[in-house]
Design an enzyme around this catalytic site. Structure first.
Site, short mmCIF file in Angstrom:
data_model
loop_
_atom_site.label_atom_id
_atom_site.label_comp_id
_atom_site.label_asym_id
_atom_site.label_seq_id
_atom_site.Cartn_x
_atom_site.Cartn_y
_atom_site.Cartn_z
N ASP A 243 3.77 9.25 -0.85
CA ASP A 243 2.54 8.58 -0.44
C ASP A 243 2.24 7.48 -1.45
O ASP A 243 2.43 7.68 -2.65
CB ASP A 243 1.38 9.58 -0.44
CG ASP A 243 0.33 9.26 0.63
OD1 ASP A 243 0.19 8.09 0.98
OD2 ASP A 243 -0.32 10.21 1.09
N HIS B 15 0.82 -1.22 0.00
CA HIS B 15 0.00 0.00 0.00
C HIS B 15 0.85 1.27 0.00
O HIS B 15 0.34 2.34 -0.30
CB HIS B 15 -0.94 -0.01 1.21
CG HIS B 15 -2.04 -1.02 1.09
ND1 HIS B 15 -3.31 -0.70 0.67
CD2 HIS B 15 -2.04 -2.36 1.28
CE1 HIS B 15 -4.06 -1.80 0.62
NE2 HIS B 15 -3.31 -2.82 0.99
P1 ADQ Z 1 -3.04 6.25 4.63
O1 ADQ Z 1 -1.64 6.67 4.83
O2 ADQ Z 1 -3.86 6.13 5.86
O3 ADQ Z 1 -3.11 4.85 3.83
P2 ADQ Z 1 -4.92 7.65 2.69
O4 ADQ Z 1 -4.95 6.80 1.49
O5 ADQ Z 1 -4.94 9.10 2.33
O6 ADQ Z 1 -3.65 7.39 3.62
O7 ADQ Z 1 -6.20 7.49 3.67
C1 ADQ Z 1 -6.88 6.34 3.91
C2 ADQ Z 1 -8.30 6.65 4.49
O8 ADQ Z 1 -8.26 7.23 5.79
C3 ADQ Z 1 -9.15 7.55 3.62
O9 ADQ Z 1 -10.35 6.90 3.35
C4 ADQ Z 1 -9.37 8.80 4.45
O10 ADQ Z 1 -10.65 9.37 4.30
C5 ADQ Z 1 -9.16 8.33 5.86
N1 ADQ Z 1 -8.58 9.46 6.61
C6 ADQ Z 1 -7.43 10.09 6.34
N2 ADQ Z 1 -7.25 11.12 7.20
C7 ADQ Z 1 -8.32 11.13 8.01
C8 ADQ Z 1 -8.74 11.98 9.09
N3 ADQ Z 1 -8.00 13.03 9.42
N4 ADQ Z 1 -9.90 11.69 9.71
C9 ADQ Z 1 -10.66 10.65 9.31
N5 ADQ Z 1 -10.32 9.84 8.30
C10 ADQ Z 1 -9.18 10.07 7.65
C11 ADQ Z 1 -2.18 3.92 3.22
C12 ADQ Z 1 -1.12 4.52 2.31
C13 ADQ Z 1 -1.78 5.34 1.20
C14 ADQ Z 1 -2.76 4.46 0.43
C15 ADQ Z 1 -3.70 3.73 1.37
C16 ADQ Z 1 -4.57 2.71 0.65
O11 ADQ Z 1 -0.24 5.35 3.07
O12 ADQ Z 1 -0.82 5.88 0.32
O13 ADQ Z 1 -3.51 5.26 -0.46
O14 ADQ Z 1 -2.97 3.04 2.38
O15 ADQ Z 1 -3.80 1.82 -0.11
#
Ligand code: ADQ
Length: 460
Positions: A364, A156
């Protein structure tokens, strides 16, 4: 006939746990589409005595197998090797990485214990799908326990340039273990190319005519599967009552000034200090914009036991304090920074309200916030996405305002441009982004991966 699906991920969406994220829903759908299977992961519990088995629950034909960790395992495997070594290195922060041999030993031991456990849940016709950087050794450990069927792995987070990956003292060991997977999925073509180049240049891997790679006496496939969201579901969420209520509340507080929005886990990979500095720079350079827009950053703390995360928190507190002290007025605060998470409905409403979203990570894997923001927009009056060129999503969304998040001046320039962008240009840019998030949805992602995994069977 296809066999059952066996999924392993650090956390699961086990009975009783909120299935809030799109990923959890997608994997649950994948399991039910196959008529059942097993979802294995950490229970989230830390126990005193060395745990032996797993807690097993069944829900809608899916077996959840959850294993506990001891405190020493949690410290060494999870906080230590996974989050103090692998996470920083894969996000190009070798400077923050701590390479402790004892942490790697714990990582190895947990992957071994979990691999043996998981092998016991498999039947010969099953396929196994392992997720993310916590489990780089899990496939090899399952093979050592006798599993010879297909194993897929999806990363991921980014796979870094070979020179950066090689900084891990155990990179050779990790690479051999990763060759136990039949299919390795990555978020972007950049990641896939990095992984291939690493195997070919460092380990004499050979690129075969059919695109597979022969290395360490195995043949594997490395391919891009860009993760997505369910755009219709998210668009509907943004129009729901809870979303509207959240937008009305925040709209009232900022007195209907233009909203600049950031939504991230609080993580040093997300570029939060640079983003705040850039917003401060916009106010420094454009007196006419002072009092006309408000920046709202939502960033719930994560992994607070790791030092680098505590340092980030202090830095964000300092930066918001300074910028607000410089520019706030009796009826206006430039930056609101909320160190807590919000339900998806609330986020959807805020995305729709925002004139500009700042998704500016330093690195990311994909970044689903960028896609959620696009899905939530009003097609007649869409907001502008300012997107880091180092987010995986940038490969798919060239009509966002792409920025180098390290370059504060051009980041400030992009925010300024986004705030003033005419409606027609906003619409054109948004339409292309909306088309793109509809091409690689979350349902496409899981189906494409599993189809590819099925064809890696020897008899396929
Ligand atoms: P994350 O680093 O967690 O995931 P991201 O893909 O942006 O990053 O977010 C995942 C989920 O968490 C989204 O559905 C988002 O809405 C939710 N989220 C983020 N910030 C939030 C907040 N402040 N409050 C509530 N909900 C929040 C990891 C990798 C990413 C990759 C994903 C999926 O780091 O690059 O896209 O896995 O593969």
């Amino acid at each position: 006939m296809t066999g059952r699906l066996i999924i392993a991920s650090n956390r699961t969406a086990a009975p009783g746990e909120a299935r809030a994220g799109g990923l959890a829903v997608a994997l649950a759908d994948a399991l039910s589409e196959r008529g059942g299977g097993v979802w294995f992961g950490w229970s989230g519990d830390i126990v005193e005595r060395e745990p032996r088995g797993a807690h097993v629950f069944t829900e809608d034909g899916v077996e959840f197998a959850l294993a506990d960790l001891t405190q020493a395992e949690y410290d060494g495997y999870y906080l230590g090797y996974a989050n103090r070594a692998l996470w920083p290195v894969f996000h190009y922060r070798i400077d923050l990485a701590q390479f402790e041999e004892a942490d790697f030993a714990a990582y190895e031991a947990v992957n071994r214990r979990f691999g043996r456990l998981l092998a016991q849940f498999t039947r010969p016709e099953d396929v196994v799908w392992i997720h993310d950087y916590h489990f780089l050794l899990l496939g090899q450990e399952m093979r050592a326990s006798g599993w010879s069927g297909p194993i897929g792995f999806f990363l991921h987070i980014p796979f870094p340039a070979p020179e950066v990956f090689s900084s891990l003292p155990q990179h050779q060991r990790l690479a051999r273990a990763m060759a136990a997977f039949d299919l390795l999925g990555f978020q972007t073509d950049r990641d896939t190319a990095n992984f291939r180049r690493y195997l070919i240049d460092t380990h004499g891997g050979e690129l075969l005519e059919d695109g597979r790679i022969a290395v360490f006496d195995r043949v594997l496939t490395a391919k891009t599967f860009s993760i997505g969201i369910d755009p219709d579901d998210f668009a509907a969420l943004a129009l729901g009552d809870e979303a509207r209520a959240a937008a009305e509340r925040v709209g009232g507080i900022i007195d209907n000034r233009a909203l600049v929005l950031g939504v991230d886990r609080m993580d040093y990979s997300k570029g939060l200090p640079q983003r705040m500095e850039a917003f401060g720079r916009v106010l420094d350079d454009n007196p006419d914009l002072r009092g006309r827009s408000s920046f709202l950053q939502i960033a719930p703390p994560s992994r607070e036991a790791v030092d680098a995360y505590q340092a980030l928190r202090v830095e964000l507190d300092r930066l918001t304090g300074r910028i607000n002290a410089d520019y706030a007025d009796l009826d206006w605060v430039p930056i609101r920074y909320l160190a807590r998470g919000y339900p998806r409905e609330t986020l959807a409403g805020l995305y729709r309200l925002a004139r500009v979203a700042l998704v500016t990570p330093l690195h990311d894997g994909m970044n689903l916030v960028a896609k959620e923001f696009v899905a939530a927009q009003d097609p007649e009056d869409p907001g502008v996405l300012v997107l880091s060129e180092f987010a995986g999503a940038a490969e798919q969304m060239p009509t966002s305002l792409l920025v180098n998040p390290h370059d504060i001046a051009s980041l400030a320039e992009a925010i300024h441009r986004a705030l003033l962008m005419p409606l027609e240009e906003r619409r054109e840019r948004w339409q292309a982004m909306d088309a793109s998030i509809r091409e690689t949805t979350i349902a496409w992602w899981r189906r494409a991966f599993l189809e590819a995994l099925d064809t890696t069977r020897p008899d396929a």
